[in-house]
Design a protein around this motif. Sequence first.
Motif, mmCIF file in Angstrom:
data_model
loop_
_atom_site.group_PDB
_atom_site.id
_atom_site.type_symbol
_atom_site.label_atom_id
_atom_site.label_comp_id
_atom_site.label_asym_id
_atom_site.label_seq_id
_atom_site.Cartn_x
_atom_site.Cartn_y
_atom_site.Cartn_z
ATOM 1 N N ARG A 1 0.611 6.239 -7.062
ATOM 2 C CA ARG A 1 -0.583 7.068 -7.300
ATOM 3 C C ARG A 1 -0.268 8.557 -7.183
ATOM 4 N NH1 ARG A 1 -5.958 5.279 -7.581
ATOM 5 N NH2 ARG A 1 -7.129 6.983 -8.517
ATOM 6 N N SER A 2 0.576 8.917 -6.214
ATOM 7 C CA SER A 2 0.853 10.338 -5.980
ATOM 8 C C SER A 2 2.015 10.849 -6.827
ATOM 9 C CB SER A 2 1.163 10.583 -4.499
ATOM 10 O OG SER A 2 2.276 9.804 -4.082
ATOM 11 N N GLY A 3 3.063 10.020 -6.982
ATOM 12 C CA GLY A 3 4.234 10.462 -7.732
ATOM 13 C C GLY A 3 4.141 10.160 -9.210
ATOM 14 N N GLY A 4 3.460 9.058 -9.533
ATOM 15 C CA GLY A 4 3.290 8.679 -10.923
ATOM 16 C C GLY A 4 4.581 8.257 -11.603
ATOM 17 N N ARG A 5 4.520 8.207 -12.927
ATOM 18 C CA ARG A 5 5.663 7.746 -13.715
ATOM 19 C C ARG A 5 6.897 8.630 -13.571
ATOM 20 N NH1 ARG A 5 1.136 6.924 -16.529
ATOM 21 N NH2 ARG A 5 0.651 4.793 -17.214
ATOM 22 N N PRO A 6 6.754 9.977 -13.506
ATOM 23 C CA PRO A 6 7.967 10.799 -13.354
ATOM 24 C C PRO A 6 8.772 10.431 -12.115
ATOM 25 C CG PRO A 6 6.109 12.163 -13.984
ATOM 26 C CD PRO A 6 5.559 10.802 -13.687
ATOM 27 N N PHE A 7 8.070 10.134 -11.024
ATOM 28 C CA PHE A 7 8.756 9.748 -9.788
ATOM 29 C C PHE A 7 9.510 8.441 -9.981
ATOM 30 C CE2 PHE A 7 9.014 7.439 -5.809
ATOM 31 C CZ PHE A 7 9.455 8.396 -4.913
ATOM 32 N N VAL A 8 8.848 7.463 -10.591
ATOM 33 C CA VAL A 8 9.470 6.155 -10.811
ATOM 34 C C VAL A 8 10.661 6.271 -11.744
ATOM 35 C CG1 VAL A 8 9.105 3.830 -11.693
ATOM 36 C CG2 VAL A 8 7.306 4.940 -10.363
ATOM 37 N N HIS A 9 10.507 7.052 -12.814
ATOM 38 C CA HIS A 9 11.598 7.190 -13.772
ATOM 39 C C HIS A 9 12.798 7.913 -13.167
ATOM 40 C CE1 HIS A 9 8.676 6.771 -17.432
ATOM 41 N NE2 HIS A 9 8.924 5.629 -16.826
ATOM 42 N N ASN B 1 0.819 -1.212 0.000
ATOM 43 C CA ASN B 1 0.000 0.000 0.000
ATOM 44 C C ASN B 1 0.854 1.265 0.000
ATOM 45 O OD1 ASN B 1 -3.201 -0.171 0.384
ATOM 46 N ND2 ASN B 1 -2.273 -2.031 1.203
ATOM 47 N N VAL B 2 2.022 1.195 0.625
ATOM 48 C CA VAL B 2 2.958 2.315 0.513
ATOM 49 C C VAL B 2 3.392 2.461 -0.945
ATOM 50 C CG1 VAL B 2 5.267 3.137 1.122
ATOM 51 C CG2 VAL B 2 3.784 2.181 2.885
ATOM 52 N N GLY B 3 3.680 1.324 -1.590
ATOM 53 C CA GLY B 3 4.033 1.356 -3.003
ATOM 54 C C GLY B 3 2.911 1.931 -3.849
ATOM 55 N N SER C 1 -1.021 2.902 -12.712
ATOM 56 C CA SER C 1 -1.999 2.499 -13.739
ATOM 57 C C SER C 1 -3.413 2.977 -13.421
ATOM 58 C CB SER C 1 -2.000 0.972 -13.875
ATOM 59 O OG SER C 1 -2.493 0.364 -12.697
ATOM 60 N N GLY C 2 -3.616 3.544 -12.234
ATOM 61 C CA GLY C 2 -4.921 4.087 -11.880
ATOM 62 C C GLY C 2 -5.907 3.073 -11.343
ATOM 63 N N MET C 3 -5.456 1.908 -10.909
ATOM 64 C CA MET C 3 -6.364 0.912 -10.341
ATOM 65 C C MET C 3 -7.012 1.461 -9.068
ATOM 66 S SD MET C 3 -5.444 -2.918 -8.932
ATOM 67 C CE MET C 3 -6.040 -4.025 -10.164
ATOM 68 N N ARG C 4 -8.290 1.200 -8.908
ATOM 69 C CA ARG C 4 -8.999 1.669 -7.708
ATOM 70 C C ARG C 4 -8.397 1.020 -6.468
ATOM 71 N NH1 ARG C 4 -13.723 0.082 -6.971
ATOM 72 N NH2 ARG C 4 -13.860 -1.515 -8.592
ATOM 73 N N TRP C 5 -8.246 1.831 -5.402
ATOM 74 C CA TRP C 5 -7.545 1.367 -4.205
ATOM 75 C C TRP C 5 -8.252 0.183 -3.557
ATOM 76 C CZ3 TRP C 5 -9.081 1.575 1.059
ATOM 77 C CH2 TRP C 5 -8.083 1.112 1.942
ATOM 78 N N ASN D 1 4.817 -4.266 -7.411
ATOM 79 C CA ASN D 1 3.394 -4.518 -7.638
ATOM 80 C C ASN D 1 2.522 -3.317 -7.264
ATOM 81 O OD1 ASN D 1 0.947 -5.942 -8.005
ATOM 82 N ND2 ASN D 1 0.969 -6.596 -5.870
ATOM 83 N N GLY D 2 2.705 -2.809 -6.053
ATOM 84 C CA GLY D 2 1.899 -1.682 -5.583
ATOM 85 C C GLY D 2 2.141 -0.416 -6.375
ATOM 86 N N ILE D 3 3.411 -0.168 -6.709
ATOM 87 C CA ILE D 3 3.752 1.042 -7.461
ATOM 88 C C ILE D 3 3.068 1.036 -8.828
ATOM 89 C CG2 ILE D 3 5.642 2.336 -8.531
ATOM 90 C CD1 ILE D 3 7.461 1.297 -6.293
#
Length: 206
Positions: free
Chosen positions: A80-88, A73-75, A136-140, A129-131
Amino acid sequence: MAPPLPGPLTHLAPLLGHYGYWAVAAVVFVEDFGIPAPGETILIAAGIYAGAGRLNIVVVAVLAFVAAVAGDNVGYLIGRSGGRPFVHRWGRYVFLTPDRFHRAEEFFARNGGKIVTVARFIEGLRQVNGIIAGTSGMRWRRFLAFNALGAALWVGLWVTLAYQAGTHITALYDEVTRYQLYALITLGVVAAALIGRHLLRRQHQT
């Protein structure tokens, strides 16, 4: 006295000896939002300790389940909050390159919610998995349900198998010791045969 842990589990003995249950919870928790940590390995080691009477198997299972769900859930929150830019930007520090992330995200999108359940058993996907679910916008609520199911199956499987191994640890070590010499001889013969075949091929090529 704690039983000796076999092979690659040996290095976890001091960690479990000093911190016990909290070591299991902490390592499983941080692994599940992308930090490289031996979460599955320490779960197996703790199950062996429990089987030998060193830890309580119920406490190990409950803490591992809660830590696994919380870590994912932390992931999810990071994704959800940082999105792809954060991951990249930061993913490379935990071996999550943009290319790996893109492939994982495509795989996730094709398989939907069911991948959240089985991802727990797949090395690499378990950690992100969580990230990926978050980006991807999956409902929590949907993610939480599948994630909890996967965590229950994952913890249940490894804790049960490791606990059974721990209850028979002495017999297992006796068998390993008995056949260790034969196994080493067999490996030596196989290695020699492979080397010999390689040398013969090189001779024929020249």
